[in-house]
Write an enzyme that holds these catalytic residues in place. Structure first.
Site, mmCIF file in Angstrom:
data_model
loop_
_atom_site.group_PDB
_atom_site.id
_atom_site.type_symbol
_atom_site.label_atom_id
_atom_site.label_comp_id
_atom_site.label_asym_id
_atom_site.label_seq_id
_atom_site.Cartn_x
_atom_site.Cartn_y
_atom_site.Cartn_z
ATOM 1 N N HIS A 94 4.746 6.514 -0.869
ATOM 2 C CA HIS A 94 3.609 5.767 -1.395
ATOM 3 C C HIS A 94 2.231 6.355 -1.036
ATOM 4 C CE1 HIS A 94 6.605 2.708 -2.362
ATOM 5 N NE2 HIS A 94 6.949 2.631 -1.091
HETATM 6 O O1 RIB Z 1 4.276 -1.033 -0.828
HETATM 7 C C1 RIB Z 1 4.033 0.186 -0.155
HETATM 8 C C2 RIB Z 1 2.922 0.060 0.822
HETATM 9 O O2 RIB Z 1 3.267 -0.901 1.811
HETATM 10 C C3 RIB Z 1 2.637 1.357 1.601
HETATM 11 O O3 RIB Z 1 1.271 1.413 1.910
HETATM 12 C C4 RIB Z 1 3.438 1.191 2.856
HETATM 13 O O4 RIB Z 1 2.871 1.895 3.974
HETATM 14 C C5 RIB Z 1 3.315 -0.282 3.091
HETATM 15 O O5 RIB Z 1 2.090 -0.503 3.768
#
Ligand code: RIB
Ligand code: CA
Length: 313
Positions: A242
């Protein structure tokens, strides 16, 4: 031209990869500060992890602040089930020697934005938007001084990852997300739609391990730990990656495709709270407030990560 950025984060293994990539790119990104926020795990643990990450990168020159320890209104939810009890399980990183700055992270955001030339600081948010929203509420004058916000959060075609409707960063603090998305600041959003294309397949993880330095090995150990939950959940060859999408967008925007659309946040319905309602097909006349990243080049993304991580100790 070097871009000044402040990273707001809840490290989190994927946050760590994003931060390391940014710190490895000083010719493009001047990381003037890192602010921790409650999210993946507690604020205190996220802040401690941020200190470990700057030490791993050999960049203890970068100041680290602790921001808000809970969302604006809702009760904090965390994600140890993904990230482990420390939030950075995987590598055995030494306890940090570097200490946090005394100033509260929200006050740092305000001071930095009020003291730098308007339009010169980009906020890169990798977690819930609590700190940024609280700074906007405390000092509205910063809104016109933010160059842009590049955020990981939200989902539309990919739908939610923490509820059927909501992505984690937005779900933890939907009120903060609502404040930020309504602020009028130029926003680039990296939602699950694009982060789920960046799958950490065994071949890609092996390439990171083969870099052979401390950073590459630590990242391999981090992602090998944090991917377990998603591999079982999604049954895919690799897990989504992500937060590094935020930094990769700043370094190589051509890796991504997106469009300017309206995105608004559900903040009341318990069934869909935290949902990013994206008018992707332009069926309303709502204000187009977000550059929404819909897809990206996964091979180019991982090549960029490998090339930048190789620059670190
Ligand atoms: O949904 C993904 C996000 O949530 C990313 O930023 C991960 O680090 C969590 O914080
Ligand atoms: Ca994060």
């Amino acid at each position: 031209m070097t871009r000044k950025i402040i990273i707001d984060t809840d490290p989190g293994q994927d946050d760590a990869v994003a931060i390391l990539t940014a710190l490895a790119s000083p010719e493009a990104l001047d990381v003037i500060g890192i602010v921790a926020v409650a999210g993946n795990v507690s604020l205190a643990q996220n802040a401690r992890n941020a200190l470990k990450i700057v030490e791993l990168a050999g960049r203890t020159d970068v100041p680290v602040y602790a921001g808000c320890e809970r969302p604006m209104r809702r009760t904090l939810i965390t994600a140890e089930y993904v990230h482990g009890d420390t939030g950075l399980d995987g590598p055995d990183l030494p306890p940090p020697v570097k200490t946090l700055e005394a100033q509260h992270g929200v006050d740092y955001l305000i001071e930095a934005l009020m003291s730098h030339e308007p339009g010169t600081i980009t906020l890169c948010t990798l977690g819930p938007l609590t700190n940024v929203a609280m700074a906007m509420v405390k000092e509205p004058r910063i809104i016109g001084r933010i160059k842009e916000i590049v955020m990981m959060g939200g989902a539309y075609f990919e739908v939610g990852n923490v509820t059927p409707a909501a992505e984690f960063n937005i779900y933890v603090d939907p009120d903060a997300a609502d404040v930020v998305l309504r602020s009028g600041v130029h926003i680039v959003m990296a939602p699950l739609d694009v982060t789920h294309m960046m799958q950490s397949t065994p071949k890609r993880l092996k390439k990171l391990l083969e870099i052979g330095n401390k950073a590459g090995t630590a990242v391999y150990q981090m992602l090998s730990f944090s991917e377990r939950f998603d591999l079982i959940k999604y049954g895919t060859e690799g897990a989504p990656l992500h937060d590094p999408c935020v930094i990769a967008y700043l370094l190589k925007p051509e890796l991504f495709e997106g469009r300017h659309i309206n995105v608004e946040i559900e903040t009341t319905s318990e069934l869909t709270v935290g949902m990013t309602v994206a008018d992707y097909w332009g069926v309303t006349d709502r204000k187009r407030n977000v550059h929404y990243l819909r897809s990206g080049d996964a091979d180019g993304f991982y090549d960029l990560l490998a090339e930048r991580l190789a620059r670190l100790p």
